[in-house]
Design a protein around this motif. Structure first.
Motif, PDB file in Angstrom:
ATOM      1  N   SER A   1       6.729   6.210  -2.159  1.00 12.96           N
ATOM      2  CA  SER A   1       7.151   4.935  -1.584  1.00 12.96           C
ATOM      3  C   SER A   1       5.949   4.068  -1.248  1.00 12.96           C
ATOM      4  O   SER A   1       4.822   4.556  -1.095  1.00 12.96           O
ATOM      5  CB  SER A   1       8.002   5.166  -0.321  1.00 12.96           C
ATOM      6  N   TYR A   2       6.206   2.766  -1.149  1.00  9.72           N
ATOM      7  CA  TYR A   2       5.169   1.801  -0.806  1.00  9.72           C
ATOM      8  C   TYR A   2       5.585   1.040   0.442  1.00  9.72           C
ATOM      9  O   TYR A   2       6.781   0.796   0.690  1.00  9.72           O
ATOM     10  CB  TYR A   2       4.962   0.801  -1.945  1.00  9.72           C
ATOM     11  N   GLU A   3       4.594   0.635   1.199  1.00  6.71           N
ATOM     12  CA  GLU A   3       4.792  -0.191   2.380  1.00  6.71           C
ATOM     13  C   GLU A   3       4.411  -1.625   2.019  1.00  6.71           C
ATOM     14  O   GLU A   3       3.327  -1.871   1.492  1.00  6.71           O
ATOM     15  CB  GLU A   3       3.912   0.329   3.515  1.00  6.71           C
ATOM     16  N   ILE A   4       5.306  -2.572   2.257  1.00  8.87           N
ATOM     17  CA  ILE A   4       5.054  -3.979   1.968  1.00  8.87           C
ATOM     18  C   ILE A   4       4.573  -4.637   3.253  1.00  8.87           C
ATOM     19  O   ILE A   4       5.251  -4.569   4.280  1.00  8.87           O
ATOM     20  CB  ILE A   4       6.312  -4.673   1.432  1.00  8.87           C
ATOM     21  N   ILE A   5       3.404  -5.240   3.197  1.00  9.88           N
ATOM     22  CA  ILE A   5       2.801  -5.791   4.406  1.00  9.88           C
ATOM     23  C   ILE A   5       2.474  -7.260   4.230  1.00  9.88           C
ATOM     24  O   ILE A   5       2.236  -7.746   3.130  1.00  9.88           O
ATOM     25  CB  ILE A   5       1.534  -5.003   4.814  1.00  9.88           C
ATOM     26  N   ASN A   6       2.453  -7.963   5.362  1.00 11.03           N
ATOM     27  CA  ASN A   6       2.170  -9.391   5.414  1.00 11.03           C
ATOM     28  C   ASN A   6       0.938  -9.588   6.302  1.00 11.03           C
ATOM     29  O   ASN A   6       0.936  -9.186   7.462  1.00 11.03           O
ATOM     30  CB  ASN A   6       3.385 -10.119   5.986  1.00 11.03           C
ATOM     31  N   ILE A   7      -0.121 -10.175   5.748  1.00 10.40           N
ATOM     32  CA  ILE A   7      -1.346 -10.381   6.515  1.00 10.40           C
ATOM     33  C   ILE A   7      -1.169 -11.614   7.399  1.00 10.40           C
ATOM     34  O   ILE A   7      -1.008 -12.735   6.904  1.00 10.40           O
ATOM     35  CB  ILE A   7      -2.555 -10.558   5.585  1.00 10.40           C
ATOM     36  N   VAL A   8      -1.167 -11.388   8.703  1.00  7.58           N
ATOM     37  CA  VAL A   8      -0.943 -12.450   9.679  1.00  7.58           C
ATOM     38  C   VAL A   8      -1.878 -12.235  10.870  1.00  7.58           C
ATOM     39  O   VAL A   8      -2.078 -11.094  11.314  1.00  7.58           O
ATOM     40  CB  VAL A   8       0.518 -12.477  10.169  1.00  7.58           C
ATOM     41  N   ASP A   9      -2.429 -13.331  11.384  1.00 10.80           N
ATOM     42  CA  ASP A   9      -3.334 -13.294  12.540  1.00 10.80           C
ATOM     43  C   ASP A   9      -4.522 -12.373  12.259  1.00 10.80           C
ATOM     44  O   ASP A   9      -5.253 -12.594  11.310  1.00 10.80           O
ATOM     45  CB  ASP A   9      -2.565 -12.876  13.786  1.00 10.80           C
ATOM     46  N   LYS A  10      -4.687 -11.302  13.047  1.00 10.52           N
ATOM     47  CA  LYS A  10      -5.879 -10.464  12.922  1.00 10.52           C
ATOM     48  C   LYS A  10      -5.669  -9.209  12.097  1.00 10.52           C
ATOM     49  O   LYS A  10      -6.560  -8.365  12.006  1.00 10.52           O
ATOM     50  CB  LYS A  10      -6.366 -10.067  14.319  1.00 10.52           C
ATOM     51  N   GLY A  11      -4.512  -9.051  11.497  1.00 16.26           N
ATOM     52  CA  GLY A  11      -4.268  -7.843  10.722  1.00 16.26           C
ATOM     53  C   GLY A  11      -3.042  -7.972   9.863  1.00 16.26           C
ATOM     54  O   GLY A  11      -2.685  -9.059   9.401  1.00 16.26           O
ATOM     55  N   ALA A  12      -2.364  -6.848   9.654  1.00 19.34           N
ATOM     56  CA  ALA A  12      -1.195  -6.821   8.776  1.00 19.34           C
ATOM     57  C   ALA A  12      -0.007  -6.221   9.513  1.00 19.34           C
ATOM     58  O   ALA A  12      -0.162  -5.332  10.365  1.00 19.34           O
ATOM     59  CB  ALA A  12      -1.498  -6.003   7.528  1.00 19.34           C
ATOM     60  N   ARG A  13       1.169  -6.708   9.199  1.00 18.31           N
ATOM     61  CA  ARG A  13       2.387  -6.154   9.782  1.00 18.31           C
ATOM     62  C   ARG A  13       3.331  -5.759   8.656  1.00 18.31           C
ATOM     63  O   ARG A  13       3.391  -6.406   7.606  1.00 18.31           O
ATOM     64  CB  ARG A  13       3.060  -7.155  10.727  1.00 18.31           C
ATOM     65  N   THR A  14       4.084  -4.716   8.874  1.00 17.98           N
ATOM     66  CA  THR A  14       4.999  -4.200   7.863  1.00 17.98           C
ATOM     67  C   THR A  14       6.262  -5.049   7.830  1.00 17.98           C
ATOM     68  O   THR A  14       6.879  -5.311   8.869  1.00 17.98           O
ATOM     69  CB  THR A  14       5.372  -2.741   8.170  1.00 17.98           C
ATOM     70  N   VAL A  15       6.642  -5.490   6.625  1.00 22.09           N
ATOM     71  CA  VAL A  15       7.859  -6.304   6.470  1.00 22.09           C
ATOM     72  C   VAL A  15       8.912  -5.595   5.622  1.00 22.09           C
ATOM     73  O   VAL A  15      10.026  -6.108   5.458  1.00 22.09           O
ATOM     74  CB  VAL A  15       7.531  -7.674   5.851  1.00 22.09           C
TER      75      VAL A  15
ATOM     76  N   ARG B   1       0.855  -1.181   0.000  1.00 19.82           N
ATOM     77  CA  ARG B   1       0.000   0.000   0.000  1.00 19.82           C
ATOM     78  C   ARG B   1       0.893   1.233   0.000  1.00 19.82           C
ATOM     79  O   ARG B   1       2.030   1.185   0.491  1.00 19.82           O
ATOM     80  CB  ARG B   1      -0.908   0.014   1.228  1.00 19.82           C
ATOM     81  N   PRO B   2       0.434   2.323  -0.556  1.00 22.78           N
ATOM     82  CA  PRO B   2       1.203   3.565  -0.517  1.00 22.78           C
ATOM     83  C   PRO B   2       1.527   3.931   0.926  1.00 22.78           C
ATOM     84  O   PRO B   2       0.667   3.858   1.812  1.00 22.78           O
ATOM     85  CB  PRO B   2       0.271   4.590  -1.163  1.00 22.78           C
ATOM     86  N   TYR B   3       2.761   4.291   1.161  1.00 23.10           N
ATOM     87  CA  TYR B   3       3.197   4.578   2.533  1.00 23.10           C
ATOM     88  C   TYR B   3       2.805   5.989   2.939  1.00 23.10           C
ATOM     89  O   TYR B   3       3.063   6.966   2.216  1.00 23.10           O
ATOM     90  CB  TYR B   3       4.713   4.419   2.647  1.00 23.10           C
ATOM     91  N   VAL B   4       2.161   6.084   4.097  1.00 22.58           N
ATOM     92  CA  VAL B   4       1.793   7.368   4.682  1.00 22.58           C
ATOM     93  C   VAL B   4       2.497   7.484   6.032  1.00 22.58           C
ATOM     94  O   VAL B   4       2.252   6.678   6.935  1.00 22.58           O
ATOM     95  CB  VAL B   4       0.261   7.488   4.863  1.00 22.58           C
TER      96      VAL B   4
END
Length: 535
Positions: A198-212, A106-109
């Motif tokens: 820039s973009y934020e790369i995220i991994n969907i884990v458990d109940k949400g997403a974390r930035t990797v 997603r676009p990084y804010v």
């Protein structure tokens, strides 16, 4: 859904070189049975990497059905484009449950004080106006974009001094030229599109997403924005909570190996040879081209099952064999096939795996030493029958009536010994690999002369070892036999191409009836002898 050459608008600029094996368009109103059929068809293939680019609601259906089909488990890689990443924080828990292990972006804010203050005020107002709703999500990237767009419009109205009589074009021009630091970062439109830094790369884990990790145009993929030297990503948990990155490829559940056709040919068996055992009713495929292909497949990062299918070529060229690849009746072809522009329009070639070139062989005391000598004398010239060499010779100015075609190295030697005045030829033209085969057998009495007409080339590892296996020591063959010509070393050896229609991807198999006919014809050849010609 994109199992997987297409560039994609929802991938960061600079990462649009991702190669997609195939694309599948899913209709919004599709039935569950239709989607299930699509997923199970994909599951039957070796591909285990998928890119999803669709609206969030449709994507949620795909991930749910993929979970039911067992495709959100160990060994699979699912990547979603920013259409999913930008709304992941607002997805319901049941939808998140079926996206475990998905990697998206997603676009990084940046969480500036301005953004944090805006978020707190927005949430407080939302709770005030909706007292029965307690689960309030932070504003999404789209909401921040919408806020910045409204601000830009207000700025444009002020700058252009808009009134009821102001043309819309004037307002649009003012807005396109508006630049400021907004909630979602720098607001700037180029060709009507918002520019993202820039973009934020995220991994969907458990109940949400974390930035990797992050992606920027300058540093590409990095672990964090503060330390640009930290390349790569943080630990990703893939589907099935697998910490090790899946290889992205597996043997398909139907177990069907790729069917690679090879030509049955007469002469020059060092390149490709098909031999039969009548007692065992089986065949063996060997040769220089085969070793190269086997080496290539062995060094792939994933296992690919394949077997060779000899096919008799009774035509004057390999075009009939190439049609099997073009028509997807074969997964690929391996052989001593010359690349031409017309063939490139029909099938996909690999890069040439050695240098390519055209030269000529003559007796150690020749009467001609160049193409010009031959053109002046009008002597007969030999070439490999069924090859494209005749085409090149005619382009050099040789008349068709003085060109004589031969099939084997023995016929080459006989024609050169007799000479142009006694029913033979004064010189043999061929691509260097075939001349090398000839000179490896007839080490004395012949030499390669004149310039080598280069056609470009490319080299693989281990080529020298395989070359020596089939043609001996190049240095020993060329000693005392060159007349103002380049040696027969590795750098001059070329002209061979591996042809693969869809070797590394699943494809239509050979037509059973076509193969059965080929097997019957091959059995007849075993009893009567015979072969084909090379391309």
């Amino acid at each position: 859904m994109l199992p997987g050459s297409d560039s994609h608008p929802s991938l960061p600029q600079g990462r649009q070189d991702i190669f997609l094996y195939s694309t599948i368009a899913l209709p919004v109103g599709m039935t569950g049975d239709y989607l299930n059929q699509i997923l199970y068809n994909i599951k039957e293939t070796p591909t285990r990497v998928f890119i999803v680019h669709m609206l969030p609601d449709l994507a949620a259906r795909v991930f749910y059905q993929a979970t039911v089909a067992g495709m959100m488990s160990d060994g699979y890689i699912w990547i979603a484009t920013s259409s999913i990443g930008t709304v992941v924080d607002s997805l319901s828990p049941d939808k998140i449950d079926h996206m475990q292990g998905v990697v998206t972006l997603r676009p990084y804010v940046e969480a500036t004080a301005h953004v944090m203050n805006f978020t707190a005020r927005l949430n407080a107002r939302f709770r005030l106006e909706n007292p029965g709703i307690n689960d309030v999500h932070n504003p999404s990237t789209q909401l921040l974009w919408a806020y910045d767009t409204a601000w830009a419009l207000a700025e444009a109205v002020h700058i252009a001094r808009v009134s009821s009589s102001t043309p819309g074009r004037t307002l649009l021009g003012a807005m396109l030229n508006t630049t400021f630091d907004g909630m979602a970062g720098r607001f700037m439109l180029v060709n009507g599109h918002l520019q993202l830094s820039s973009y934020e790369i995220i991994n969907i884990v458990d109940k949400g997403a974390r930035t990797v990790g992050f992606w920027t145009p300058e540093s590409r993929i990095i672990k964090n924005l503060k330390t640009s030297g930290a390349k790569g990503l943080e630990q990703i948990l893939w589907p099935g909570h697998l910490a090790t990155t899946p290889k992205g490829w597996d043997v398909s559940s139907n177990g069907s190996p790729l069917r690679i056709i090879v030509p049955e040919k007469q002469g020059f068996n060092q390149l490709v040879e098909v031999s039969y055992s009548r007692a065992a009713n089986s065949f063996t495929v060997r040769g220089y081209c085969i070793d190269i292909f086997d080496m290539l497949m062995k060094n792939l990062p994933y296992p690919v099952a394949y077997h060779y299918v000899p096919v008799i070529d009774s035509s004057s060229s390999y075009d009939s064999l190439l049609s099997l690849v073009r028509e997807k009746k074969a997964d690929g072809m391996v052989g001593d096939t010359t690349i031409t522009m017309s063939r490139m329009n029909k099938v996909s070639f690999t890069m040439p795996f050695t240098d390519t070139g055209l030269s000529m062989v003559v007796r150690l005391q020749p009467t001609v030493n160049s193409v010009q000598d031959l053109l002046r004398s009008g002597d007969y010239v030999g070439y490999h029958k069924g090859s494209t060499v005749a085409y090149w010779l005619e382009g050099m100015g040789f008349r068709q009536e003085i060109l004589l075609g031969y099939n084997t190295v023995e016929e080459y030697a006989d024609a050169l010994q007799r000479g142009s005045g006694n029913g033979g030829v004064s010189a043999i033209f061929d691509e260097i690999p075939y001349l090398k085969v000839f000179l490896s057998k007839y080490r004395e009495g012949y030499t390669m002369v004149g310039p080598t007409y280069k056609l470009g080339g490319f080299g693989f590892e281990e080529m020298e070892r395989i070359e020596k296996k089939w043609f001996g020591d190049p240095g020993a063959q060329s000693k005392s036999r060159n007349i103002d010509s380049s040696s027969l070393g590795f750098n001059s050896f070329g002209g061979l191409f591996l042809i693969s229609g869809t070797v590394a991807v699943y494809a239509a198999r050979l037509c059973p009836r076509r193969l059965e006919g080929a097997e019957e014809e091959r059995g007849e050849q075993m009893r009567n002898g015979g072969g084909g010609r090379r391309g």
